[in-house]
Design a protein around this motif. Structure first.
Motif, mmCIF file in Angstrom:
data_model
loop_
_atom_site.group_PDB
_atom_site.id
_atom_site.type_symbol
_atom_site.label_atom_id
_atom_site.label_comp_id
_atom_site.label_asym_id
_atom_site.label_seq_id
_atom_site.Cartn_x
_atom_site.Cartn_y
_atom_site.Cartn_z
ATOM 1 N N TRP A 149 -94.900 -10.522 39.997
ATOM 2 C CA TRP A 149 -94.893 -11.974 40.134
ATOM 3 C C TRP A 149 -94.963 -12.451 41.573
ATOM 4 O O TRP A 149 -95.386 -13.580 41.823
ATOM 5 C CB TRP A 149 -93.647 -12.568 39.492
ATOM 6 C CG TRP A 149 -93.559 -12.402 38.005
ATOM 7 C CD1 TRP A 149 -94.408 -11.713 37.185
ATOM 8 C CD2 TRP A 149 -92.540 -12.920 37.169
ATOM 9 N NE1 TRP A 149 -93.968 -11.771 35.896
ATOM 10 C CE2 TRP A 149 -92.823 -12.503 35.850
ATOM 11 C CE3 TRP A 149 -91.401 -13.682 37.395
ATOM 12 C CZ2 TRP A 149 -92.020 -12.838 34.775
ATOM 13 C CZ3 TRP A 149 -90.605 -14.009 36.321
ATOM 14 C CH2 TRP A 149 -90.924 -13.600 35.026
ATOM 15 N N TYR A 150 -94.505 -11.629 42.520
ATOM 16 C CA TYR A 150 -94.430 -12.098 43.905
ATOM 17 C C TYR A 150 -95.121 -11.172 44.901
ATOM 18 O O TYR A 150 -95.959 -11.623 45.675
ATOM 19 C CB TYR A 150 -92.967 -12.326 44.325
ATOM 20 C CG TYR A 150 -92.294 -13.354 43.459
ATOM 21 C CD1 TYR A 150 -92.534 -14.711 43.641
ATOM 22 C CD2 TYR A 150 -91.431 -12.974 42.438
ATOM 23 C CE1 TYR A 150 -91.935 -15.653 42.829
ATOM 24 C CE2 TYR A 150 -90.827 -13.918 41.622
ATOM 25 C CZ TYR A 150 -91.082 -15.252 41.820
ATOM 26 O OH TYR A 150 -90.502 -16.178 41.008
ATOM 27 N N ALA A 151 -94.759 -9.899 44.905
ATOM 28 C CA ALA A 151 -95.294 -8.987 45.923
ATOM 29 C C ALA A 151 -96.811 -8.858 45.827
ATOM 30 O O ALA A 151 -97.509 -9.001 46.843
ATOM 31 C CB ALA A 151 -94.622 -7.615 45.814
ATOM 32 N N LEU A 152 -97.326 -8.580 44.642
ATOM 33 C CA LEU A 152 -98.774 -8.429 44.487
ATOM 34 C C LEU A 152 -99.518 -9.723 44.827
ATOM 35 O O LEU A 152 -100.465 -9.690 45.622
ATOM 36 C CB LEU A 152 -99.132 -7.930 43.086
ATOM 37 C CG LEU A 152 -100.618 -7.751 42.819
ATOM 38 C CD1 LEU A 152 -101.219 -6.716 43.761
ATOM 39 C CD2 LEU A 152 -100.853 -7.367 41.364
ATOM 40 N N PRO A 153 -99.124 -10.871 44.267
ATOM 41 C CA PRO A 153 -99.832 -12.103 44.649
ATOM 42 C C PRO A 153 -99.753 -12.410 46.151
ATOM 43 O O PRO A 153 -100.738 -12.846 46.743
ATOM 44 C CB PRO A 153 -99.123 -13.186 43.837
ATOM 45 C CG PRO A 153 -98.541 -12.468 42.668
ATOM 46 C CD PRO A 153 -98.162 -11.114 43.184
ATOM 47 N N TRP A 155 -99.382 -10.204 48.566
ATOM 48 C CA TRP A 155 -100.225 -9.216 49.243
ATOM 49 C C TRP A 155 -101.690 -9.640 49.165
ATOM 50 O O TRP A 155 -102.405 -9.609 50.170
ATOM 51 C CB TRP A 155 -100.027 -7.835 48.616
ATOM 52 C CG TRP A 155 -100.907 -6.793 49.228
ATOM 53 C CD1 TRP A 155 -100.721 -6.144 50.408
ATOM 54 C CD2 TRP A 155 -102.135 -6.288 48.675
ATOM 55 N NE1 TRP A 155 -101.755 -5.265 50.631
ATOM 56 C CE2 TRP A 155 -102.643 -5.333 49.578
ATOM 57 C CE3 TRP A 155 -102.844 -6.553 47.510
ATOM 58 C CZ2 TRP A 155 -103.826 -4.653 49.349
ATOM 59 C CZ3 TRP A 155 -104.020 -5.875 47.283
ATOM 60 C CH2 TRP A 155 -104.504 -4.932 48.200
ATOM 61 N N VAL A 156 -102.141 -10.052 47.972
ATOM 62 C CA VAL A 156 -103.534 -10.500 47.805
ATOM 63 C C VAL A 156 -103.784 -11.726 48.684
ATOM 64 O O VAL A 156 -104.822 -11.820 49.355
ATOM 65 C CB VAL A 156 -103.838 -10.805 46.327
ATOM 66 C CG1 VAL A 156 -105.169 -11.522 46.172
ATOM 67 C CG2 VAL A 156 -103.814 -9.527 45.501
ATOM 68 N N ARG A 157 -102.833 -12.642 48.693
ATOM 69 C CA ARG A 157 -102.988 -13.860 49.495
ATOM 70 C C ARG A 157 -103.142 -13.530 50.976
ATOM 71 O O ARG A 157 -104.037 -14.047 51.645
ATOM 72 C CB ARG A 157 -101.771 -14.754 49.272
ATOM 73 C CG ARG A 157 -101.792 -16.029 50.054
ATOM 74 C CD ARG A 157 -100.562 -16.830 49.730
ATOM 75 N NE ARG A 157 -100.497 -18.025 50.536
ATOM 76 C CZ ARG A 157 -99.629 -18.992 50.343
ATOM 77 N NH1 ARG A 157 -98.757 -18.915 49.370
ATOM 78 N NH2 ARG A 157 -99.631 -20.043 51.118
ATOM 79 N N VAL A 158 -102.277 -12.679 51.487
ATOM 80 C CA VAL A 158 -102.333 -12.318 52.904
ATOM 81 C C VAL A 158 -103.600 -11.529 53.214
ATOM 82 O O VAL A 158 -104.290 -11.779 54.209
ATOM 83 C CB VAL A 158 -101.071 -11.516 53.311
ATOM 84 C CG1 VAL A 158 -101.240 -10.876 54.675
ATOM 85 C CG2 VAL A 158 -99.855 -12.411 53.276
ATOM 86 N N ARG A 159 -103.928 -10.588 52.367
ATOM 87 C CA ARG A 159 -105.075 -9.708 52.610
ATOM 88 C C ARG A 159 -106.416 -10.432 52.523
ATOM 89 O O ARG A 159 -107.345 -10.096 53.237
ATOM 90 C CB ARG A 159 -105.051 -8.557 51.614
ATOM 91 C CG ARG A 159 -106.175 -7.577 51.798
ATOM 92 C CD ARG A 159 -105.816 -6.238 51.199
ATOM 93 N NE ARG A 159 -106.926 -5.337 51.147
ATOM 94 C CZ ARG A 159 -107.278 -4.533 52.149
ATOM 95 N NH1 ARG A 159 -106.609 -4.539 53.266
ATOM 96 N NH2 ARG A 159 -108.299 -3.713 52.013
#
Length: 172
Positions: A149-153, A155-159
């Motif tokens: 819910w948080y880490a993956l989204p 990470w995608v947002r930053v990357r």
């Protein structure tokens, strides 16, 4: 064709009003998913107090249950809040601000849903097992939720964000 200064985020050719409409529609779709889940969970939690087994719960388990029900109620309120917000400000040219506040309420609701799910899982596992691994299992599930819910989204947002998207309008 509109000038580049009038272009919306990520090269979309939309006015601020069109962007707010699009964002509102996206948010409503997201809320529908999470709202259904929290309402089903909350409804289930409300029925537990009326079961014969509930009377046999320890004081600690009843306290966990009460906290879980309160969290579910708060999550439900936060996730229904955007609907009330929209109804109250509709037609007043405040949609960009309504989208910002509705998004905030939705994120609060998701955090409260996370807390409700973790508390409910903790209670169910405490009641259904005598295993000392319950806190570890719950911690593992919490870690999974946080990852999904948080880490993956994030990470995608930053990357994949180049920083060219305009920030949302500040609330009044």
């Amino acid at each position: 064709m509109k000038a580049d200064a009038d272009r919306g985020e990520r090269g979309r050719d939309e006015t601020p009003e069109e962007r707010a409409d699009r964002r509102w529609q996206e948010l409503v779709q997201e809320i529908r998913v999470v709202q259904t889940g929290v309402q089903i969970l909350f409804g289930f939690l409300l029925t537990v107090a009326f079961t014969p087994h509930f009377q046999q719960l320890s004081h600690t388990d009843r306290t966990i249950y009460t906290i879980t029900v309160v969290l579910g109620s708060l999550a439900t309120g936060a996730l229904i809040g955007p609907v009330a917000l929209h109804r109250i400000v509709a037609g007043r040219q405040l949609k960009p601000h309504a989208v910002v506040w509705a998004s905030r309420l939705t994120m609060i609701g998701i955090v409260l849903l996370l807390a409700t799910l973790v508390a409910a899982l903790f209670l169910i596992l405490r009641v259904s097992t005598d295993d000392t691994a319950v806190p570890w299992i719950v911690a593992g599930v919490l870690a999974w939720y946080l990852l999904c819910w948080y880490a993956l989204p994030l990470w995608v947002r930053v990357r994949h964000t180049d920083g060219s998207a305009p920030p949302p309008p500040p609330p009044d």
